[in-house]
Motif scaffolding. Structure first.
Motif, PDB file in Angstrom:
ATOM      1  N   ARG A 139       3.898   5.545  -5.328  1.00 38.58           N
ATOM      2  CA  ARG A 139       3.744   5.902  -7.722  1.00 38.58           C
ATOM      3  C   ARG A 139       2.705   6.367  -7.761  1.00 38.58           C
ATOM      4  O   ARG A 139       2.875   6.944  -9.064  1.00 38.58           O
ATOM      5  N   THR A 140       1.960   6.181  -7.205  1.00 39.13           N
ATOM      6  CA  THR A 140       0.382   6.810  -8.165  1.00 39.13           C
ATOM      7  C   THR A 140       0.133   8.376  -6.907  1.00 39.13           C
ATOM      8  O   THR A 140      -1.404   8.360  -7.141  1.00 39.13           O
ATOM      9  N   ASN A 141       0.381   8.420  -6.422  1.00 39.17           N
ATOM     10  CA  ASN A 141       0.048  10.134  -5.562  1.00 39.17           C
ATOM     11  C   ASN A 141      -0.942   9.861  -4.142  1.00 39.17           C
ATOM     12  O   ASN A 141      -2.098  11.005  -4.745  1.00 39.17           O
ATOM     13  N   SER A 142      -1.753   8.061  -4.675  1.00 38.78           N
ATOM     14  CA  SER A 142      -2.944   8.200  -3.531  1.00 38.78           C
ATOM     15  C   SER A 142      -2.813   6.860  -2.643  1.00 38.78           C
ATOM     16  O   SER A 142      -2.536   6.040  -2.781  1.00 38.78           O
ATOM     17  N   ALA A 143      -3.350   7.769  -0.987  1.00 41.75           N
ATOM     18  CA  ALA A 143      -3.568   6.930  -0.157  1.00 41.75           C
ATOM     19  C   ALA A 143      -4.158   5.738  -0.242  1.00 41.75           C
ATOM     20  O   ALA A 143      -4.088   4.457  -0.291  1.00 41.75           O
ATOM     21  N   ALA A 194       1.033  -0.851  -0.373  1.00 51.14           N
ATOM     22  CA  ALA A 194       0.211   0.370  -0.194  1.00 51.14           C
ATOM     23  C   ALA A 194       0.696   0.883  -0.153  1.00 51.14           C
ATOM     24  O   ALA A 194       0.173   2.364  -0.936  1.00 51.14           O
ATOM     25  N   THR A 195       1.950   1.149   0.450  1.00 53.41           N
ATOM     26  CA  THR A 195       3.246   1.645   1.022  1.00 53.41           C
ATOM     27  C   THR A 195       3.501   3.018   0.038  1.00 53.41           C
ATOM     28  O   THR A 195       3.487   3.966  -0.875  1.00 53.41           O
ATOM     29  N   TRP A 210       2.901  -3.189  -9.228  1.00 51.25           N
ATOM     30  CA  TRP A 210       1.779  -3.805  -8.269  1.00 51.25           C
ATOM     31  C   TRP A 210       1.145  -2.537  -8.558  1.00 51.25           C
ATOM     32  O   TRP A 210      -0.970  -2.772  -8.514  1.00 51.25           O
ATOM     33  N   GLU A 211       0.872  -1.416  -8.977  1.00 50.34           N
ATOM     34  CA  GLU A 211       0.162   0.021  -8.970  1.00 50.34           C
ATOM     35  C   GLU A 211      -0.963  -0.251 -10.414  1.00 50.34           C
ATOM     36  O   GLU A 211      -2.054   0.187 -11.076  1.00 50.34           O
ATOM     37  N   LYS A 242      -5.484  -1.362  -4.365  1.00 48.27           N
ATOM     38  CA  LYS A 242      -4.438  -2.209  -5.046  1.00 48.27           C
ATOM     39  C   LYS A 242      -4.437  -2.562  -3.846  1.00 48.27           C
ATOM     40  O   LYS A 242      -3.909  -4.159  -4.629  1.00 48.27           O
ATOM     41  N   ALA A 243      -3.788  -2.376  -2.912  1.00 48.55           N
ATOM     42  CA  ALA A 243      -2.662  -3.742  -2.167  1.00 48.55           C
ATOM     43  C   ALA A 243      -3.725  -4.438  -1.736  1.00 48.55           C
ATOM     44  O   ALA A 243      -3.311  -6.004  -1.280  1.00 48.55           O
ATOM     45  N   MET A 244      -5.014  -4.481  -1.102  1.00 44.51           N
ATOM     46  CA  MET A 244      -5.941  -5.326  -0.902  1.00 44.51           C
ATOM     47  C   MET A 244      -6.814  -5.693  -1.936  1.00 44.51           C
ATOM     48  O   MET A 244      -6.286  -7.130  -1.916  1.00 44.51           O
TER      49      MET A 244
END
Length: 109
Positions: A21-25, A15-16, A102-103, A31-33
């Motif tokens: 990379r996407t500038n979005s928490a 997630a971090t 990942w992103e 995406k991590a989930m």
């Protein structure tokens, strides 16, 4: 009422990286989930998913990490794709290992 999501260390790390990379928490957590969901499906059989390739086109893939299918093409001498902030899968259509950032994961079916 409070809604909470509990994530493990690997998911938090992904997630971090994705958030950076996407500038979005929010995108990072989402995406991590989604990657967690995909990894479970890959380990249990053949998963169907879509990701964005380097050139921007979408790739629909069918892959697995299930040992009885992928072991013949695994040498175990390399560095984990997690180190490179990517997810590896055995592409059952072309019979080779592939990975994606990942992103860039778009959808898991």
């Amino acid at each position: 009422m409070v809604n909470a999501i509990v994530i493990n260390d690997s998911t938090a790390n992904r997630a971090t990286v994705i958030a950076t990379r996407t500038n979005s928490a929010e995108m990072g957590v989402m995406k991590a989930m989604l990657i967690d969901t995909l990894k479970v499906k890959l380990s249990n059989g053949i998963a169907h998913f879509v990701f964005k390739k380097k050139d921007g086109s979408l790739r629909e893939a069918w892959g697995t990490t299930q040992r009885n299918i992928a072991n013949a093409k695994t040498n175990g001498r390399g560095v984990s794709r997690e180190y490179f902030k990517t997810t590896a899968y055995f592409d059952v259509e072309c019979g080779e290992w592939r990975s994606f950032r990942w992103e860039n994961l778009v959808q898991v079916f």
